[in-house]
Design a protein around this motif. Structure first.
Motif, PDB file in Angstrom:
ATOM      1  N   VAL A  59      19.737   8.068   1.182  1.00  0.00           N
ATOM      2  CA  VAL A  59      18.889   6.880   1.194  1.00  0.00           C
ATOM      3  C   VAL A  59      17.507   7.283   1.704  1.00  0.00           C
ATOM      4  O   VAL A  59      17.391   7.942   2.734  1.00  0.00           O
ATOM      5  N   THR A  60      16.482   6.887   0.962  1.00  0.00           N
ATOM      6  CA  THR A  60      15.117   7.281   1.330  1.00  0.00           C
ATOM      7  C   THR A  60      14.195   6.096   1.607  1.00  0.00           C
ATOM      8  O   THR A  60      13.088   6.288   2.107  1.00  0.00           O
ATOM      9  N   LEU A  61      14.628   4.894   1.250  1.00  0.00           N
ATOM     10  CA  LEU A  61      13.817   3.685   1.435  1.00  0.00           C
ATOM     11  C   LEU A  61      14.720   2.552   1.905  1.00  0.00           C
ATOM     12  O   LEU A  61      15.921   2.574   1.671  1.00  0.00           O
ATOM     13  N   MET A  62      14.098   1.524   2.500  1.00  0.00           N
ATOM     14  CA  MET A  62      14.868   0.354   2.897  1.00  0.00           C
ATOM     15  C   MET A  62      14.055  -0.904   2.657  1.00  0.00           C
ATOM     16  O   MET A  62      12.862  -0.937   2.942  1.00  0.00           O
ATOM     17  N   ARG A  63      14.718  -1.917   2.090  1.00  0.00           N
ATOM     18  CA  ARG A  63      14.118  -3.250   2.047  1.00  0.00           C
ATOM     19  C   ARG A  63      14.820  -4.050   3.123  1.00  0.00           C
ATOM     20  O   ARG A  63      16.008  -4.327   3.027  1.00  0.00           O
ATOM     21  N   LEU A  96      13.082   5.151   8.174  1.00  0.00           N
ATOM     22  CA  LEU A  96      12.816   5.077   6.735  1.00  0.00           C
ATOM     23  C   LEU A  96      11.569   4.229   6.496  1.00  0.00           C
ATOM     24  O   LEU A  96      11.258   3.347   7.304  1.00  0.00           O
ATOM     25  N   PRO A  97      10.881   4.445   5.374  1.00  0.00           N
ATOM     26  CA  PRO A  97       9.822   3.509   4.988  1.00  0.00           C
ATOM     27  C   PRO A  97      10.454   2.158   4.651  1.00  0.00           C
ATOM     28  O   PRO A  97      11.541   2.099   4.066  1.00  0.00           O
ATOM     29  N   MET A  98       9.784   1.081   5.031  1.00  0.00           N
ATOM     30  CA  MET A  98      10.259  -0.273   4.765  1.00  0.00           C
ATOM     31  C   MET A  98       9.494  -0.829   3.570  1.00  0.00           C
ATOM     32  O   MET A  98       8.262  -0.931   3.611  1.00  0.00           O
ATOM     33  N   LEU A 132       7.750  -0.170 -16.014  1.00  0.00           N
ATOM     34  CA  LEU A 132       8.647  -0.497 -14.920  1.00  0.00           C
ATOM     35  C   LEU A 132       9.262   0.789 -14.391  1.00  0.00           C
ATOM     36  O   LEU A 132       9.829   1.579 -15.162  1.00  0.00           O
ATOM     37  N   VAL A 133       9.118   1.006 -13.095  1.00  0.00           N
ATOM     38  CA  VAL A 133       9.574   2.244 -12.465  1.00  0.00           C
ATOM     39  C   VAL A 133      10.244   1.909 -11.137  1.00  0.00           C
ATOM     40  O   VAL A 133      10.138   0.790 -10.636  1.00  0.00           O
ATOM     41  N   THR A 134      10.901   2.899 -10.553  1.00  0.00           N
ATOM     42  CA  THR A 134      11.464   2.703  -9.226  1.00  0.00           C
ATOM     43  C   THR A 134      10.333   2.648  -8.205  1.00  0.00           C
ATOM     44  O   THR A 134       9.198   3.066  -8.482  1.00  0.00           O
ATOM     45  N   VAL A 135      10.635   2.165  -7.018  1.00  0.00           N
ATOM     46  CA  VAL A 135       9.623   2.112  -5.957  1.00  0.00           C
ATOM     47  C   VAL A 135       9.131   3.519  -5.633  1.00  0.00           C
ATOM     48  O   VAL A 135       7.929   3.744  -5.481  1.00  0.00           O
ATOM     49  N   SER A 136      10.038   4.474  -5.561  1.00  0.00           N
ATOM     50  CA  SER A 136       9.634   5.859  -5.271  1.00  0.00           C
ATOM     51  C   SER A 136       8.684   6.378  -6.340  1.00  0.00           C
ATOM     52  O   SER A 136       7.662   7.001  -6.036  1.00  0.00           O
ATOM     53  N   GLU A 137       9.009   6.122  -7.606  1.00  0.00           N
ATOM     54  CA  GLU A 137       8.137   6.556  -8.701  1.00  0.00           C
ATOM     55  C   GLU A 137       6.787   5.853  -8.639  1.00  0.00           C
ATOM     56  O   GLU A 137       5.750   6.468  -8.893  1.00  0.00           O
ATOM     57  N   LEU A 138       6.790   4.574  -8.284  1.00  0.00           N
ATOM     58  CA  LEU A 138       5.557   3.807  -8.201  1.00  0.00           C
ATOM     59  C   LEU A 138       4.581   4.427  -7.208  1.00  0.00           C
ATOM     60  O   LEU A 138       3.412   4.659  -7.526  1.00  0.00           O
ATOM     61  N   PHE A 139       5.070   4.741  -6.022  1.00  0.00           N
ATOM     62  CA  PHE A 139       4.176   5.317  -5.022  1.00  0.00           C
ATOM     63  C   PHE A 139       3.774   6.740  -5.379  1.00  0.00           C
ATOM     64  O   PHE A 139       2.665   7.167  -5.071  1.00  0.00           O
ATOM     65  N   GLU A 140       4.636   7.457  -6.070  1.00  0.00           N
ATOM     66  CA  GLU A 140       4.278   8.803  -6.541  1.00  0.00           C
ATOM     67  C   GLU A 140       3.148   8.719  -7.561  1.00  0.00           C
ATOM     68  O   GLU A 140       2.190   9.498  -7.510  1.00  0.00           O
ATOM     69  N   ILE A 141       3.235   7.761  -8.480  1.00  0.00           N
ATOM     70  CA  ILE A 141       2.182   7.562  -9.480  1.00  0.00           C
ATOM     71  C   ILE A 141       0.837   7.308  -8.793  1.00  0.00           C
ATOM     72  O   ILE A 141      -0.198   7.801  -9.225  1.00  0.00           O
ATOM     73  N   TYR A 142       0.860   6.546  -7.713  1.00  0.00           N
ATOM     74  CA  TYR A 142      -0.355   6.220  -6.972  1.00  0.00           C
ATOM     75  C   TYR A 142      -0.741   7.299  -5.972  1.00  0.00           C
ATOM     76  O   TYR A 142      -1.730   7.164  -5.258  1.00  0.00           O
ATOM     77  N   GLY A 143       0.035   8.374  -5.928  1.00  0.00           N
ATOM     78  CA  GLY A 143      -0.275   9.495  -5.052  1.00  0.00           C
ATOM     79  C   GLY A 143      -0.153   9.174  -3.578  1.00  0.00           C
ATOM     80  O   GLY A 143      -0.877   9.744  -2.761  1.00  0.00           O
ATOM     81  N   LYS A 144       0.766   8.278  -3.253  1.00  0.00           N
ATOM     82  CA  LYS A 144       0.934   7.868  -1.858  1.00  0.00           C
ATOM     83  C   LYS A 144       2.286   8.343  -1.324  1.00  0.00           C
ATOM     84  O   LYS A 144       3.311   8.107  -1.944  1.00  0.00           O
ATOM     85  N   GLU A 145       2.219   8.969  -0.174  1.00  0.00           N
ATOM     86  CA  GLU A 145       3.441   9.415   0.486  1.00  0.00           C
ATOM     87  C   GLU A 145       3.905   8.319   1.440  1.00  0.00           C
ATOM     88  O   GLU A 145       3.121   7.817   2.258  1.00  0.00           O
ATOM     89  N   LEU A 146       5.156   7.933   1.321  1.00  0.00           N
ATOM     90  CA  LEU A 146       5.701   6.881   2.167  1.00  0.00           C
ATOM     91  C   LEU A 146       6.165   7.466   3.494  1.00  0.00           C
ATOM     92  O   LEU A 146       6.834   8.495   3.521  1.00  0.00           O
ATOM     93  N   GLU A 147       5.785   6.792   4.575  1.00  0.00           N
ATOM     94  CA  GLU A 147       6.106   7.277   5.911  1.00  0.00           C
ATOM     95  C   GLU A 147       7.145   6.388   6.578  1.00  0.00           C
ATOM     96  O   GLU A 147       7.094   5.160   6.445  1.00  0.00           O
ATOM     97  N   PRO A 148       8.071   6.998   7.310  1.00  0.00           N
ATOM     98  CA  PRO A 148       9.034   6.205   8.073  1.00  0.00           C
ATOM     99  C   PRO A 148       8.314   5.289   9.063  1.00  0.00           C
ATOM    100  O   PRO A 148       7.196   5.593   9.501  1.00  0.00           O
TER     101      PRO A 148
END
Length: 127
Positions: A15-19, A35-37, A96-112
């Protein structure tokens, strides 16, 4: 931690993300969860209206590149709305992409320990 372990045991994926449930990520939760929220910038209120027409209308009026749309798959009206709105969004050029793909497309690294509402960064990232 138990939920993450159960998901990993079943899927073989970490698991890498949490809602957070109900979007409730008060500071005590954020401090404890490593995890990133993921939140959302479009709340369709589908759980309240249970109205496919309204859900489609909200999405089409509010969707922007980088948006995260909140819908609940337990309602038939939400499923109906998804079947109608997805082809329209694709027709408008959205992918339509996954949340992880979305932030990758925008070049943003998600932080815990941080909350993210969209990939554009329109709303401040809260920690």
């Amino acid at each position: 931690e138990k939920g993450c372990k159960a998901i990993e045991d079943v899927t073989g994926q970490k698991v890498t993300l949490m809602r957070p449930p109900y979007g409730n990520a008060k500071q005590s939760v954020m401090d404890q969860v490593d995890l990133p929220m993921i939140q959302w910038d479009i709340d369709t209120l589908d759980w309240d209206t249970k109205d496919a027409d309204n859900t489609v209308k909200v999405i089409l009026e509010q969707a922007k590149p980088g948006s995260i749309i909140l819908m609940h798959d337990i309602y038939g009206a939400s499923a109906e709305a998804a079947e109608r709105v997805i082809p329209e969004l694709i027709k408008q050029g959205y992918q339509l992409v996954t949340v992880s793909e979305l932030f990758e497309i925008y070049g943003k690294e998600l932080e815990p320990h941080h909350q993210y509402y969209d990939a554009r960064g329109d709303r401040d990232i809260e920690s």
